[in-house]
Structure formats: C-alpha cells, structure tokens
Design an enzyme around this catalytic site. Structure first.
Site, PDB file in Angstrom:
ATOM      1  N   ASP A  13     -29.284  27.759   7.529  1.00  0.00           N
ATOM      2  CA  ASP A  13     -28.152  28.301   6.773  1.00  0.00           C
ATOM      3  C   ASP A  13     -26.984  27.318   6.667  1.00  0.00           C
ATOM      4  O   ASP A  13     -25.823  27.721   6.619  1.00  0.00           O
ATOM      5  CB  ASP A  13     -27.684  29.632   7.393  1.00  0.00           C
ATOM      6  CG  ASP A  13     -28.816  30.625   7.491  1.00  0.00           C
ATOM      7  OD1 ASP A  13     -29.619  30.680   6.542  1.00  0.00           O
ATOM      8  OD2 ASP A  13     -28.913  31.319   8.517  1.00  0.00           O
ATOM      9  N   LYS A  16     -28.455  24.362   2.455  1.00  0.00           N
ATOM     10  CA  LYS A  16     -29.488  23.498   1.868  1.00  0.00           C
ATOM     11  C   LYS A  16     -29.737  23.862   0.408  1.00  0.00           C
ATOM     12  O   LYS A  16     -29.944  22.993  -0.432  1.00  0.00           O
ATOM     13  CB  LYS A  16     -30.807  23.634   2.657  1.00  0.00           C
ATOM     14  CG  LYS A  16     -30.682  23.185   4.102  1.00  0.00           C
ATOM     15  CD  LYS A  16     -31.961  23.421   4.882  1.00  0.00           C
ATOM     16  CE  LYS A  16     -32.292  24.874   5.118  1.00  0.00           C
ATOM     17  NZ  LYS A  16     -31.374  25.581   6.027  1.00  0.00           N
ATOM     18  N   GLY A  40     -33.594  31.846   3.492  1.00  0.00           N
ATOM     19  CA  GLY A  40     -32.687  32.563   2.593  1.00  0.00           C
ATOM     20  C   GLY A  40     -31.660  31.584   2.101  1.00  0.00           C
ATOM     21  O   GLY A  40     -30.877  31.046   2.888  1.00  0.00           O
ATOM     22  N   HIS A  41     -31.711  31.289   0.815  1.00  0.00           N
ATOM     23  CA  HIS A  41     -30.762  30.336   0.254  1.00  0.00           C
ATOM     24  C   HIS A  41     -29.906  31.056  -0.779  1.00  0.00           C
ATOM     25  O   HIS A  41     -30.431  31.643  -1.716  1.00  0.00           O
ATOM     26  CB  HIS A  41     -31.487  29.188  -0.451  1.00  0.00           C
ATOM     27  CG  HIS A  41     -32.509  28.505   0.411  1.00  0.00           C
ATOM     28  ND1 HIS A  41     -32.181  27.878   1.584  1.00  0.00           N
ATOM     29  CD2 HIS A  41     -33.844  28.358   0.260  1.00  0.00           C
ATOM     30  CE1 HIS A  41     -33.279  27.367   2.120  1.00  0.00           C
ATOM     31  NE2 HIS A  41     -34.306  27.655   1.338  1.00  0.00           N
ATOM     32  N   GLN A 223     -35.421  26.321   6.942  1.00  0.00           N
ATOM     33  CA  GLN A 223     -35.038  26.296   8.358  1.00  0.00           C
ATOM     34  C   GLN A 223     -34.332  24.974   8.699  1.00  0.00           C
ATOM     35  O   GLN A 223     -33.670  24.433   7.841  1.00  0.00           O
ATOM     36  CB  GLN A 223     -36.244  26.560   9.273  1.00  0.00           C
ATOM     37  CG  GLN A 223     -36.804  27.962   9.142  1.00  0.00           C
ATOM     38  CD  GLN A 223     -37.604  28.176   7.872  1.00  0.00           C
ATOM     39  OE1 GLN A 223     -38.514  27.429   7.547  1.00  0.00           O
ATOM     40  NE2 GLN A 223     -37.281  29.216   7.118  1.00  0.00           N
TER      41      GLN A 223
HETATM   42  P1  GDP Z   1     -29.408  27.573   3.386  1.00  0.00           P
HETATM   43  O1  GDP Z   1     -30.343  28.543   4.008  1.00  0.00           O
HETATM   44  O2  GDP Z   1     -29.258  26.317   4.155  1.00  0.00           O
HETATM   45  O3  GDP Z   1     -29.705  27.323   1.928  1.00  0.00           O
HETATM   46  O4  GDP Z   1     -27.971  28.248   3.437  1.00  0.00           O
HETATM   47  P2  GDP Z   1     -27.593  29.785   3.089  1.00  0.00           P
HETATM   48  O5  GDP Z   1     -27.618  29.950   1.623  1.00  0.00           O
HETATM   49  O6  GDP Z   1     -28.374  30.724   3.939  1.00  0.00           O
HETATM   50  O7  GDP Z   1     -26.113  29.840   3.665  1.00  0.00           O
HETATM   51  C1  GDP Z   1     -25.105  28.993   3.206  1.00  0.00           C
HETATM   52  C2  GDP Z   1     -23.991  29.836   2.547  1.00  0.00           C
HETATM   53  O8  GDP Z   1     -22.844  29.047   2.424  1.00  0.00           O
HETATM   54  C3  GDP Z   1     -24.320  30.314   1.145  1.00  0.00           C
HETATM   55  O9  GDP Z   1     -23.770  31.592   0.982  1.00  0.00           O
HETATM   56  C4  GDP Z   1     -23.618  29.296   0.240  1.00  0.00           C
HETATM   57  O10 GDP Z   1     -23.230  29.866  -1.007  1.00  0.00           O
HETATM   58  C5  GDP Z   1     -22.431  28.972   1.071  1.00  0.00           C
HETATM   59  N1  GDP Z   1     -21.902  27.611   0.933  1.00  0.00           N
HETATM   60  C6  GDP Z   1     -22.600  26.440   0.808  1.00  0.00           C
HETATM   61  N2  GDP Z   1     -21.747  25.392   0.837  1.00  0.00           N
HETATM   62  C7  GDP Z   1     -20.497  25.907   0.983  1.00  0.00           C
HETATM   63  C8  GDP Z   1     -19.182  25.334   1.125  1.00  0.00           C
HETATM   64  O11 GDP Z   1     -19.002  24.114   1.117  1.00  0.00           O
HETATM   65  N3  GDP Z   1     -18.153  26.215   1.286  1.00  0.00           N
HETATM   66  C9  GDP Z   1     -18.309  27.571   1.313  1.00  0.00           C
HETATM   67  N4  GDP Z   1     -17.238  28.330   1.478  1.00  0.00           N
HETATM   68  N5  GDP Z   1     -19.527  28.135   1.186  1.00  0.00           N
HETATM   69  C10 GDP Z   1     -20.597  27.316   1.047  1.00  0.00           C
HETATM   70  P1  IMO Z   2     -32.962  29.012   6.104  1.00  0.00           P
HETATM   71  O1  IMO Z   2     -33.966  28.231   5.304  1.00  0.00           O
HETATM   72  C1  IMO Z   2     -31.819  30.748   9.938  1.00  0.00           C
HETATM   73  C2  IMO Z   2     -35.054  31.939  12.637  1.00  0.00           C
HETATM   74  C3  IMO Z   2     -35.196  33.419  12.915  1.00  0.00           C
HETATM   75  C4  IMO Z   2     -35.750  33.364  14.335  1.00  0.00           C
HETATM   76  C5  IMO Z   2     -36.666  32.140  14.282  1.00  0.00           C
HETATM   77  C6  IMO Z   2     -38.144  32.476  14.042  1.00  0.00           C
HETATM   78  O2  IMO Z   2     -32.247  30.057   5.330  1.00  0.00           O
HETATM   79  O3  IMO Z   2     -32.047  28.086   6.845  1.00  0.00           O
HETATM   80  P2  IMO Z   2     -39.499  33.279  11.894  1.00  0.00           P
HETATM   81  O4  IMO Z   2     -39.365  34.523  11.068  1.00  0.00           O
HETATM   82  O5  IMO Z   2     -39.341  32.017  11.144  1.00  0.00           O
HETATM   83  O6  IMO Z   2     -40.729  33.276  12.755  1.00  0.00           O
HETATM   84  O7  IMO Z   2     -38.264  33.365  12.941  1.00  0.00           O
HETATM   85  O8  IMO Z   2     -36.188  31.329  13.218  1.00  0.00           O
HETATM   86  N1  IMO Z   2     -35.053  31.582  11.195  1.00  0.00           N
HETATM   87  C7  IMO Z   2     -33.969  31.219  10.509  1.00  0.00           C
HETATM   88  N2  IMO Z   2     -32.669  31.166  10.872  1.00  0.00           N
HETATM   89  N3  IMO Z   2     -32.159  30.334   8.694  1.00  0.00           N
HETATM   90  C8  IMO Z   2     -33.464  30.348   8.324  1.00  0.00           C
HETATM   91  O9  IMO Z   2     -33.883  29.832   7.151  1.00  0.00           O
HETATM   92  C9  IMO Z   2     -34.431  30.854   9.226  1.00  0.00           C
HETATM   93  N4  IMO Z   2     -35.770  31.010   9.179  1.00  0.00           N
HETATM   94  C10 IMO Z   2     -36.144  31.452  10.391  1.00  0.00           C
HETATM   95  O10 IMO Z   2     -33.959  34.071  12.859  1.00  0.00           O
HETATM   96  O11 IMO Z   2     -34.728  33.086  15.258  1.00  0.00           O
HETATM   97 MG    MG Z   3     -30.385  30.478   4.745  1.00  0.00          MG
END
Ligand code: GDP
Ligand code: IMO
Ligand code: MG
Length: 428
Positions: A13, A16, A40-41, A223
C-alpha cells in the site's frame, strides 16, 4: 531503457498503483508478475477513483497492453467482475493477455484460506482470505490448476480430482467442513473457459518480442519487500515473490532485461495483518496518521497499522531488490507536524542494530531508535517542483535519501494523478 520494475519497499500500500499509472502514457506493456486479488491499488484520475485488485493498474491507460504473468494466481470470478466493472466505466480492456501458465484460485483455496486462519487462532497471519496461500501451496506442491488446463476437460477433471483428494479429508476430518465435489469445481471453471480463451497467450514470448522492439515494459509488483515469501517477515508474509527477482520468474523475462528497479516507499509506514512492525504507533499520533492518510485497506477495509518511516527497511529493500530509484509517496500527509520522527536503527534488548536483524525474534523485539526532523505547516499538494516545497520538506526528503542510500526520483504530494514532483525521469 525499456524494462522497468515497480516494487513495494515496506508492507504494501505504498502507492504502487499510482506509480504504474504515472508511467502509463509512456508505457507499452504493463505486467503483473506476482500475487492475485489480495492486492488493492487505488488510482485517482480526475474525479474518478478506481480500485483494482487483480488487474494491473496500467490497464487504466489507453493503448497499454496489460499482462497477467505466469507468477500470478488468478481468481476467474474476480477477473471477469473487474473487467466488467471497467467496461461499464468506459475503460478499454481488450488488450489484456493472460499467461497460459498462471495458476488458478478455486473455491477450495478460498475455503482453505479461511478455515486455516480460523484454526491458527492467535497465531493467524491476518490474510486477505482470498485463497492466495493455498493456491501457491498447490503450485509448489505440483497439484495446482493452470489457465491452460481449462481447455482440456479430461486433464482438468484429473487435476481437480488429484487436488481434492487430500483436501477433502482435511476439510471433513480436521476442519469439520463439508467435502467439495469435483464436478462443482470443474463446472465452475469450465464456465469461464470460452471467455478466457481469446486472452490466453504465451505472454513470456510476447514480452520478449516487445523488449526486442524497444518498447517500454513495466513490471508491476503486488505486495512488497517485507511481505515477500523469502525476504519478508516470514511467516507473516504473502506466498509469492514480491521482490524484483519475482519480476523475472513471474513473467518469463530474463533478469538482464530489467533495466530500472523502482522502489515505492511511503513517507511513513503502514502494515495490514499480523507480524513485527518496529515503528508502529498505538497512540493518538497513530490515529492522526491513519485518518489523515486514509489508511484503510483497499481489499478488506481493515484499518491499517501505522508508524513512522523506517530507514533500515528502505536500505534492506534497496539491497534485496537492487533498487535504482525511489518514489516517495504521501509526503503531503505529514504536513502539520512540528517535528517528524524517523527510525534510523533498532534497539534489541540493549544492543544497537543498524540494519534489519536477520533473526526474526530480534526483529519482533526491535525498538526504533528515532531521530527528529523539522516539520512544515504549509499545504504542499500544489507543489510540482522540488523548490516549490518548504525547505523543511526538502530537507526531510534529502535526509531520507541519504539514509536510504538511493536517490528519490519522484515525490508524491497528493492522491491525484498529477500530484507529483519528478526529480529524475523514470523512463529514459
Ligand atoms: P498500492 O497497493 O501500493 O497500489 O497502494 P494503495 O492504492 O493500496 O494505497 C495507496 C493510497 O495512497 C491510494 O489511496 C492512493 O490514491 C494514495 N496515494 C498515492 N500516492 C499518494 C500521495 O502522494 N499522496 C496522497 N495523499 N495519497 C497518495
Ligand atoms: P498491495 O499490492 C498490504 C498481507 C495481508 C496479510 C499477508 C498475507 O495492495 O500492496 P495473503 O492474503 O496475501 O495470504 O495475506 O499479506 N497483504 C497485503 N498487505 N497490501 C497488500 O497488497 C497485501 N497483500 C497481502 O494483510 O498480512
Ligand atoms: Mg494496496
């Protein structure tokens, strides 16, 4: 410079999805190489917010060829639901290709994920419950079902029978659940076969040819380093290779074609699920970070655990992945603090560790040794050059860069697509 890998530095999170999307216009191909719909992106484009789980984020850019690589585990129900949701919003998904060697997540994997977690009780991993671990276990155990198996009903039936043989004993005798019928699984999988067929390809070959033509290929990791099955905080990890090496094995592209390794790192740290997290905050500062940063899981909605930036983790990730550039995200979230704590080393029962301890128990006991950097109060979401940032924010970035040993090429200052400061181009 055509092969660019995007990997998470921390526990996921980091942003990416946004980083992949940022490269979108200049990308010809985007490949997901590990994980499945545990990812989850969230990507924000104008007023529209997209939450993607299985599909690579690059699919949101017009003209990009999206690939689900062999290293991914595919839940077909999720795949088609996500594709339909994107169609409904006018996104062109016709360029999606799926590796014939990718493994499939079935109902029994989802069931086993949930019952195993319940069985573990206090020792649970806190998985996303999507069947990821059991699907990868079957792959390694050589009883997995691959995408190509859907096109030969006899083979499919034999493989499902083989896979269910032991599992039904386990489900009934250990977990007290009902047995799963072979037909139920086979019929379900076959119901997707014809829709899937046109998407299935030798994706490793397609990518090799694209790289030969000099096209830009982005390998989008799910991840992150600390969740990697080999290099993360095992057993509190996911079941795939989320680090840069996984980009090669999970796509079938040779490692010498990966030119740039981009690590995505948040200006603080979050984690979902169980496991060690040295800089974790349990006080009102943690609450403040969680609510300011909207730190709730995209996949499960769980509140994310939050803590300060951890420099040894970035150094570790830089080494393990061979990171050439960092993208520092969510700098805007830190606005308003008088001073910003940063972890520079750990104290483990009185002993100082400058690097991530190799022994998991030491990491569990690690207390952060913090340094405090001056904060800033001005809104930075409109900054588009480094010089637009208040000097304290500039100094924070430069300090992290020095501690991490790698250049910070891009800085995120907001969720919007254009809310970035580019210091070094990631593509050329
Ligand atoms: P990922 O799993 O690495 O793709 O990240 P997620 O989407 O789960 O979580 C990142 C969150 O941060 C998302 O809601 C993005 O819209 C948000 N985000 C990404 N870059 C920035 C930033 O520079 N500032 C803020 N405020 N939000 C950001
Ligand atoms: P993104 O791509 C954050 C964590 C789960 C758990 C562990 C194992 O959005 O960064 P799994 O279901 O993969 O067997 O769970 O990994 N986990 C993540 N945490 N961001 C993710 O993906 C994750 N994908 C798995 O919470 O601790
Ligand atoms: Mg994510």
């Amino acid at each position: 410079m055509p092969g660019i890998v995007i990997v998470g530095v921390q526990w996921g999170d980091e942003g990416k999805g946004k980083a992949t999307d940022l490269l979108g216009e200049r990308t010809d191909w985007v490949v997901k190489f590990n994980g499945g719909n545990n990812a989850g992106h969230t990507v924000v484009i104008g007023d529209e917010k997209y939450a993607l789980h299985l599909l690579p984020s690059g699919i949101l850019s017009d003209g990009v060829n999206a690939v689900i690589g062999n290293g991914v585990v595919v839940d077909l129900e999720v795949l088609f639901a996500e594709l339909e949701a994107l169609h409904a919003r006018g996104v062109d998904t016709s360029r999606l290709k799926v590796s014939a060697n990718a493994h499939i997540i079935t109902q029994y994997h989802r069931t086993l994920d949930k019952v195993t977690e319940r069985f573990l009780g206090k020792r649970q991993i806190g998985t996303t419950g999507r069947g990821i671990g059991p699907a990868y276990a079957d792959k390694i155990n050589r009883v997995g079902i691959r995408v190509q198996d859907l096109f030969d009903e006899n083979i499919l039936r034999q493989k499902v029978e083989g896979a269910l043989d032991q599992k039904n004993h386990l489900l009934v005798k250990v977990f007290n659940r009902r047995a799963i019928a072979v037909d139920e699984i086979v019929d379900d999988l076959l119901s997707y076969a014809e829709r899937l067929r046109p998407m299935v390809a030798d994706t490793a070959l397609l990518l090799d040819e694209a790289l030969d033509r000099g096209e830009v290929v982005v390998f989008e990791g799910g991840q992150a380093t600390m969740l990697d099955v080999d290099h993360g905080t095992y057993p509190f990890v996911t079941s795939s290779s989320a680090t840069a090496g996984g980009a090669s094995t999970g796509s079938g592209v040779g490692p010498n074609r990966l030119d740039r390794i981009v690590g995505i790192v948040k200006a603080y740290t979050t984690r979902v699920g169980s496991g060690p997290f040295p800089t974790e905050l349990f006080d009102e500062q943690g609450e403040w970070l969680r609510s300011r940063g909207f730190e709730f899981g995209t996949t499960t909605g769980r509140p994310r655990r939050v803590g300060w930036y951890d420099a040894p983790i970035t150094r570790y990730a830089t080494r393990i992945n061979g990171i050439t550039d960092l993208v520092l995200t969510k700098l805007d979230i830190l606005t308003g603090l008088d001073r910003i704590p940063v972890c520079v080393a750990y104290d483990v029962d009185g002993e100082r560790f400058d690097e991530v301890p190799v022994n998991q128990s030491d990491f569990h006991h690690a207390k952060p040794i913090l340094e405090y950097l001056p904060g800033w109060k001005q809104d930075i979401t409109g900054a588009r050059t480094f010089e637009d940032l208040p000097v304290e924010a500039q100094d924070y970035v430069l300090a992290l860069e020095k501690m991490s040993g790698t250049r910070i090429s891009v800085i995120g200052v907001g969720a919007a697509r254009d809310a970035v400061i580019v210091r070094h181009d990631l593509v050329d």
